[in-house]
Design a protein around this motif. Structure first.
Motif, PDB file in Angstrom:
ATOM      1  N   ASP A 291       0.823  -1.211   0.000  1.00 15.53           N
ATOM      2  CA  ASP A 291       0.000   0.000   0.000  1.00 15.53           C
ATOM      3  C   ASP A 291       0.861   1.268   0.000  1.00 15.53           C
ATOM      4  O   ASP A 291       0.537   2.254  -0.672  1.00 15.53           O
ATOM      5  N   THR A 292       1.959   1.245   0.750  1.00 15.83           N
ATOM      6  CA  THR A 292       2.778   2.453   0.882  1.00 15.83           C
ATOM      7  C   THR A 292       3.490   2.791  -0.414  1.00 15.83           C
ATOM      8  O   THR A 292       3.527   3.964  -0.828  1.00 15.83           O
ATOM      9  N   LEU A 293       4.083   1.799  -1.083  1.00 13.72           N
ATOM     10  CA  LEU A 293       4.774   2.071  -2.347  1.00 13.72           C
ATOM     11  C   LEU A 293       3.795   2.529  -3.421  1.00 13.72           C
ATOM     12  O   LEU A 293       4.113   3.400  -4.244  1.00 13.72           O
ATOM     13  N   GLU A 294       2.608   1.967  -3.432  1.00 12.19           N
ATOM     14  CA  GLU A 294       1.595   2.405  -4.409  1.00 12.19           C
ATOM     15  C   GLU A 294       1.200   3.853  -4.148  1.00 12.19           C
ATOM     16  O   GLU A 294       1.133   4.674  -5.078  1.00 12.19           O
ATOM     17  N   VAL A 323       7.253   2.597  -8.595  1.00 12.89           N
ATOM     18  CA  VAL A 323       7.763   1.494  -7.782  1.00 12.89           C
ATOM     19  C   VAL A 323       6.621   0.628  -7.285  1.00 12.89           C
ATOM     20  O   VAL A 323       5.462   1.072  -7.183  1.00 12.89           O
ATOM     21  N   SER A 324       6.951  -0.624  -6.960  1.00 15.20           N
ATOM     22  CA  SER A 324       5.942  -1.581  -6.522  1.00 15.20           C
ATOM     23  C   SER A 324       6.590  -2.611  -5.611  1.00 15.20           C
ATOM     24  O   SER A 324       7.793  -2.873  -5.692  1.00 15.20           O
ATOM     25  N   ALA A 325       5.769  -3.211  -4.742  1.00 15.56           N
ATOM     26  CA  ALA A 325       6.266  -4.272  -3.860  1.00 15.56           C
ATOM     27  C   ALA A 325       6.356  -5.604  -4.590  1.00 15.56           C
ATOM     28  O   ALA A 325       6.965  -6.547  -4.080  1.00 15.56           O
ATOM     29  N   GLU A 326       5.785  -5.687  -5.777  1.00 17.53           N
ATOM     30  CA  GLU A 326       5.812  -6.918  -6.569  1.00 17.53           C
ATOM     31  C   GLU A 326       6.298  -6.610  -7.980  1.00 17.53           C
ATOM     32  O   GLU A 326       6.194  -5.486  -8.469  1.00 17.53           O
ATOM     33  N   LEU A 346      13.673   3.726  -2.528  1.00 20.53           N
ATOM     34  CA  LEU A 346      12.690   4.014  -3.586  1.00 20.53           C
ATOM     35  C   LEU A 346      11.457   4.706  -2.995  1.00 20.53           C
ATOM     36  O   LEU A 346      10.916   5.634  -3.602  1.00 20.53           O
ATOM     37  N   ALA A 347      11.013   4.243  -1.823  1.00 20.90           N
ATOM     38  CA  ALA A 347       9.860   4.877  -1.176  1.00 20.90           C
ATOM     39  C   ALA A 347      10.171   6.317  -0.789  1.00 20.90           C
ATOM     40  O   ALA A 347       9.348   7.225  -0.992  1.00 20.90           O
ATOM     41  N   GLY A 372       7.163  -2.707   9.034  1.00 24.52           N
ATOM     42  CA  GLY A 372       8.021  -1.585   9.382  1.00 24.52           C
ATOM     43  C   GLY A 372       7.841  -0.326   8.560  1.00 24.52           C
ATOM     44  O   GLY A 372       8.659   0.588   8.649  1.00 24.52           O
ATOM     45  N   ILE A 373       6.755  -0.223   7.791  1.00 29.25           N
ATOM     46  CA  ILE A 373       6.586   0.953   6.950  1.00 29.25           C
ATOM     47  C   ILE A 373       5.109   1.305   6.813  1.00 29.25           C
ATOM     48  O   ILE A 373       4.238   0.427   6.847  1.00 29.25           O
ATOM     49  N   GLY A 374       4.838   2.591   6.688  1.00 24.09           N
ATOM     50  CA  GLY A 374       3.478   3.085   6.494  1.00 24.09           C
ATOM     51  C   GLY A 374       3.548   4.551   6.085  1.00 24.09           C
ATOM     52  O   GLY A 374       4.630   5.106   5.880  1.00 24.09           O
TER      53      GLY A 374
END
Length: 379
Positions: A291-294, A323-326, A346-347, A372-374
């Protein structure tokens, strides 16, 4: 002298994307307290630049011109450390170089950073996030009944801005005055002096756009001084403390530092509480890498939050930078996304490039169960 790490400076670096060559980012720990290896910087710099050259050669298809430029950048970095760099109290240093794109920037740091080199299309900025606002910008006001001195914290040191001295008469100057009248005269002089110090301090906070202020005084003087402060100035003060008489600037900074650290911890707590509230009611918050990278790629991140030290691989579109987590094709242009090992960087880039900011959580553990991220979102 160590340089200032600011959001404007980081956003400028985040806006760069190499078009002709590679962007090299190198971080070197210069803190002698980290052991003997910290002093042997030349060997570590050579090792880092060699590592960067090897990694770039295996991870990217470089043209002959790009390979030659990479070697030239390596030599320039080594020459900088050999001949140009003046440590002057810096405990770390970052160098950003992209020769073919005509970019060169050095950043001596007031805080240590782990050794690191990265070679990519953009600069590696994640280690700098936790340094923004630390070691720079705070005002330290030392307030006494005769003297008021205002310092600004720059690069981990105190620089004097104002020294207001108004001598009050001693006991031997009483002359023919009655004791009560003489005491009222003294208190009037002290009141006028404290008023001038407060005015100096208020002008400074307006000029510097509300910096953090730590006041150092005795308990007696604090009560008198506090009564003279405007609402604006009271709002800028993050804490009060005391120091020995005739303390040096270094000693003053030492007693002010815990107050500033407590303020940083409070900022973390407030951000975490706001995130919990928004997340709990399904509001403007993102949780976890997906969700965060999106949200960051969409430009929706107001404040990126991450546990200090967290990282993981992520994927990036070489064409548009999304960027994306997948992995898989980019949802915007269909380009196959490339795996990267620096997901946090990247984030950070996406948040900064779209006008957001970031906060490394050192004292709060709310994001631990959520990878660990939000983020707190604009919408």
């Amino acid at each position: 002298m160590a340089a200032t790490v600011s959001w404007d400076g980081l956003r400028e670096l985040a806006s760069f994307r190499a078009e002709k060559g590679c962007a090299i980012s190198i971080y070197v720990d210069l803190d002698p307290s980290n052991g003997p290896a910290a002093a042997d910087s030349a060997t570590r710099i050579n090792s880092l630049t060699h590592e960067g050259e090897e990694r770039a050669g295996t991870a990217h298809e470089l043209t002959h011109e790009q390979r030659e430029a990479l070697r030239a950048d390596r030599d320039r970095i080594r020459e900088f450390f050999d001949r140009e760099f003046d440590r002057d109290g810096a405990r770390g240093v970052a160098v950003f170089c992209a020769g073919l794109d005509n970019v060169w920037r050095t950043l001596p740091l007031a805080d240590p950073v782990p050794d690191k080199i990265a070679v990519a299309a953009e600069f590696y900025l994640a280690p700098l996030v936790s340094l923004v606002g630390r070691g720079d910008g705070a005002l330290i006001a030392v307030v006494g009944r005769e003297r008021g001195t205002v310092y600004i914290q720059r690069a981990g040191r105190l620089e004097e801005l104002v020294d207001q001295f108004d001598e009050t008469p001693g006991r031997h100057d009483q002359g023919g005055w009655s004791q009560a009248r003489y005491q009222r005269h003294i208190e009037t002089l002290v009141h006028e002096h404290l008023r001038e110090v407060a005015d100096h301090l208020e002008r400074r906070i307006r000029r510097l756009q509300r910096p953090r202020v730590v006041v150092i005084s005795t308990e007696e003087t604090r009560a008198e001084f506090d009564d003279l402060l405007s609402h604006e100035l009271k709002g800028a003060i993050v804490g009060w403390t005391t120091a020995e008489a005739h303390a040096t600037p270094a000693q003053l900074l030492e007693v002010a530092q815990p107050v500033l650290e407590e303020w940083h911890a409070k900022q973390e707590q407030e951000a975490a509480e706001r995130w919990r509230e928004e997340s709990g009611r399904g509001g403007r918050a993102a949780a976890g890498w997906t969700d965060t990278l999106e949200a960051a790629s969409d430009g929706r991140v107001e404040l990126l939050l991450f546990q200090d030290g967290v990282d993981r691989p992520a994927w990036q579109c070489r064409k548009c930078g999304r960027v994306s987590a997948e992995g898989g094709p980019c949802p915007l242009d269909g380009t196959q996304m490339e795996e990267r090992d620096d997901g946090l960087n990247l984030a950070v880039h996406q948040a900064l490039a779209h006008g957001g900011s970031a906060l490394a959580l050192r004292h709060q553990q709310d994001l631990g169960p959520l990878e660990g991220i939000g983020a707190l979102l604009r919408y």
